[in-house]
Write a protein that holds these residues in place. Sequence first.
Motif: not given
Lengths: 188, 382, 84
Positions: B35, B47, B190-195, B205
Amino acid sequence: MKTLCEISITPGKLEVNHAAVFQSKETLGPAFFKELYLEMNLNYPKFYKMDEISKLFFLGVEQLLKSGKWPSRDGNTTAIVAGTTDGCLESDKRHLANITNHPNLPASPATFVYTLPNIMLGEVCIRHRITGENTCVITQNNDSDFINHYAEILLTDEGTEFCIAGYVNYLPGNYICLLTLFARDLDL
Amino acid sequence: MSKPCYIVGHHIISSLGDGAENFYAAKNNITGIHKVTDKSLSQEPFYGALFGDALRSKLIAKSAAYTLLENGIVHCIESALNQYPKHKEKRGVLVFTSTKGNIDLLNNDNTGNIPVNRANLAIMAEAINAHFGFSNPPVVISNACISGVSALLTAQKLLASQAFDFAVVAGGDLVSKFVVSGFQSLMAISETPCKPYDKSRSGMTPGEGCAAAILTRELPKGNKTAIRIIGGGQTNDANHISGPSRTGEGLVKAVSKALAKAGCAARDIDFINAHGTATVFNDEMEAIAFNRLGLSTTPLNSLKGYYGHTFAAAGLIETIISAEFLKQGIALKTLGLEEPGISKPLNLTMENKEVDSPKRVLKTISGFGGTNAAIILETVES
Amino acid sequence: MGQFINKLKLEIIEALNLEGVEPDEIDASAPLFNSSLGLDSIDALELIVLLERNYGIKVTDPDEGREIFHSVNTIAEFVKANQK
């Protein structure tokens, strides 16, 4: 390789094979580009979304392919190599101004997508359905020796029949677009 | 078929560290994504995969005459050249790449001592070229996200034309406010680490990195560790300036060209390192393209879950990592992927996967402006 | 509402670089996308920026944007309902 056609756009002037085909008292980039666009009778509203250097390159290629009698079905066997010095600098500055002057607002996506020097090649590929190799090279000045040599290398590839090669640069008050349409020499 | 060339030395710096640290981390499925709360990069936290503090300090301390990014690239070139001592007696050319280079030099609040004109990529490349004293002017490629692979393929072409004995392919990009704000406006982060390829993927990310690879026309005598570049292809979708073709036209064509140049068929590829940025459209486009190419059962991964998307560095870092793990017979886990969510099947690596008798890896990449590139590498024993 | 619709049309024309398009050429009730205006995904994102910049309304979900930007009328209704 064979040279099929050469064009140049400089402030207020369009030349084909070193002969002037359009001249205007208007030399300021955006205004001249609009004049040229209208003069060419192109029905392509996306033109107005482009940044300055993309408009310049777009108009240059439009004239080049028309005067060079490029077969429009041959986009799959056409490559592009374009040199530039300042590239997308105007779009860079615009994006920077957006994020500096309005830190609490989102940036403009329409401006940001132009902040890469190869986008001008992308616009031309879309317009003419060109799917071959397209490479943007950054040079301090017009390095026609290198660009033409690279075009020659590209044309040794069996799948490449045509190559658009040249140098294009835009700064407010000073712009240039020098393009050549090369073709593979079928006699070799 | 194209003339092969050889990668005889390389070096990477990234959020996973300096040089060998990258390989250790990748093998152990460690991510460099964290983060980022630095308000000079973004008002909202996001991220990203940035250089660690130790590496950043080391680069800043390296030389006051260069920017952080320049120091990073110089460091990579120095380390790579150490693996090819013969460079001192041979003719070399620097093939340099970056998308935004020293873009921060254009900021109004830039008070550093580096001249603003080094925001120009050609001038930046020349400064690095002068540092190493290569006799030829550098060749500077800027082709959006495919730049790293583009630069490798351009170097291969230049080597085949015999004007040089070796090429230093080097470059990098940083995570800057310029770039983060732009991708935020595209709602692409992405709001989270990329998937990558995941059902719930929601964007990329951003990451930063530098890399250098030394390419030679001939294989140095007795060298058994080099990687051979046997083919490549670059194309344009001719569809949209920032979104990929929905049918993967450009990517299909780039891979087909690469296979033809390499004298290979799809079945000759042992694994694939794809682009896999984790945007909804990119990953779906790749699934369609690889199925069209008959590559749906070949083990495939994306490295974006380790490094984020390092822009111009991506094509270099990911090619180098994939080539090194090819030698070890490992297709790395696609970090970030939990449940595939693409409309056509791919043989995605859910864990590190051993590959029998590995010979060839296909690396693909796509970018803004409708660009696509593919490169095929094989082990020297092949 | 008529005056506001006209103002909105002018803002859209400017934001999306729709050169040469006059407000009365845009039917306020007709779909904006998949129309002769040739708008694409970047234009949709630019409209999101327009809403925040001109009216202080933040749209964070692009899918929500698709419904809001159906036509000039739907945009106008959304602005009136959410304007700060």
